[in-house]
Design an enzyme around this catalytic site. Structure first.
Site: not given
Ligand SMILES: Nc1ncnc2c1ncn2[C@@H]1O[C@H](COP(=O)(O)OP(=O)(O)OP(=O)(O)O)[C@@H](O)[C@H]1O
Length: 359
Positions: A73-74, A118, A167, A226
């Site tokens: 997302k980032t 975020d 999330t 990640r």
């Protein structure tokens, strides 16, 4: 003894970022939409939104990105800014506790700037209400003074694009959700996509890796880039210290065995939960708190840290009568299910046994 004396967020398979991740992630982030692997639907939809805005010469609609941690997302928010050739400001819900914090950020935005927020679901209520007006009318009311003498001073804002990430999309109040013109739902990555992520990161980190080695890391990465990048770094250490630095399938498998991440991406905590469920409770059903005591963990750790992945993998099911293991769980740990339980003694379990297929 507890398999997790330390913070569960420190697990090698944690989807949230640790300090080391943050330091290296900047170097591994794709910079443009074309470099972003997977998430085809979101990518195509976003590309249309951005292209149309570029053609019109206006700031695009506000964008909401929802999905589990570590899926990009980032990275996507930075790509949005790069594709628009616009600067980006990064902040997060928990950092904005007062409406004044948000007013300070909004009033310093430049025209066309991307504001990445975020964990937007964790913003305070007054800040959230200020954001409604900012998103819709590019305006905020700054309150000066207190009590009956307080006055609202309207402040015009330049057009900007908010990119919110969450999330927990379900926790967003509808008025906030409705103000986003586009919502991208991020999905877990398929193994072949993660394999491409691993290859790309290996190139950037100057690690020699063969396709089977990349596939081995991808298969243990729980659908999350990640985690794939983190496992790659641990495998690289092993390959460098114990071998010639080249990552093959054998090296990847041996390295990840050392770090106790098994072929399906389960770590020590996940396996401890499954083992207790199978070996101590015959596959269940067993209550959460009893299961937690058996593995020496808090109920919350079992429920929030281990279970979501075990459920997603079809290894464990939550039922009103307690946790039960599926046939795939027995197979995964190399155990034979007790016959009386698999033959319908526990109806809910019998159904699951029929339907759960190992991937
Ligand atoms: N599609 C992708 N292709 C290549 N690398 C990716 C992709 N998605 C994510 N990554 C990599 O995974 C890492 C984590 O991504 P990112 O920080 O964007 O995730 P996130 O969803 O914002 O996580 P969080 O919610 O925890 O902030 C980064 O190093 C990024 O480069």
């Amino acid at each position: 003894m507890s398999p997790y004396e330390s913070d569960p967020a420190d697990r090698i398979v944690a989807a949230s970022a640790d300090g080391e991740d943050q330091a290296v992630e900047a170097a591994l982030r794709p910079k443009l939409l074309d470099e972003f692997i997977g998430q085809e639907r979101v990518r195509e939809q976003l590309s249309l939104v951005l292209q149309a805005a570029r053609q019109r010469g206006t700031a695009p609609d506000h964008v909401l990105l929802s999905g589990p941690p570590g899926l990009g997302k980032t990275t996507l928010s930075m790509i949005i800014a790069a594709e628009l050739n616009a600067p980006i400001r990064i902040t997060s819900g928990p950092a904005i506790q007062h409406a004044g914090d948000l007013a300070a950020i909004l009033s310093s935005l430049t025209e066309g700037e991307v504001l990445f927020l975020d964990e937007i679901h964790r913003m305070s209520r007054p800040a959230e209400e200020m954001l409604y007006m900012a998103m819709e009318d590019f305006r905020v009311d700054v309150i000066v003074g207190k009590g009956p003498g307080a006055t609202a001073i309207p402040l015009e804002l330049p057009p900007f694009t908010l990119v919110g990430a969450t999330t927990r999309a379900g926790l967003l109040p509808p008025p906030l959700r409705d103000r986003f013109g586009f919502t991208g739902h991020m999905e877990f990555y398929a193994p072949a996509e993660l394999q491409r992520v691993v290859h790309r990161s290996a190139d950037l980190l100057d690690v020699e890796i063969d396709p089977a080695g990349a596939a081995e890391i991808a298969g243990r990465s729980r659908g999350t880039p990640r985690i794939a990048n983190r496992l790659l770094r641990r495998v690289r250490d092993f390959a460098q210290v114990r071998h010639d630095g080249v990552v093959t399938v054998e090296i990847a498998a041996r390295a990840l065995d050392v770090y106790e991440v098994d072929a399906r991406g389960l770590d020590r905590l996940d396996r401890a939960v499954l083992e207790a469920l199978l070996k101590l409770f015959g596959g269940g059903p067993v209550g959460l708190s009893t299961l937690a005591v058996a593995v020496g963990e808090e109920s919350e750790t079992v429920e929030e840290v281990a279970e979501p992945f075990l459920v997603r993998e079809g290894l464990l099911a939550r039922t009103p009568r307690g946790r039960i293991a599926t046939a795939a769980a027995w197979r995964h740990l190399g155990l034979t299910p007790p016959p009386q339980q698999g033959r319908g003694a526990v109806p809910a379990q019998a159904e699951l046994w029929g339907s759960a297929e190992e991937r």
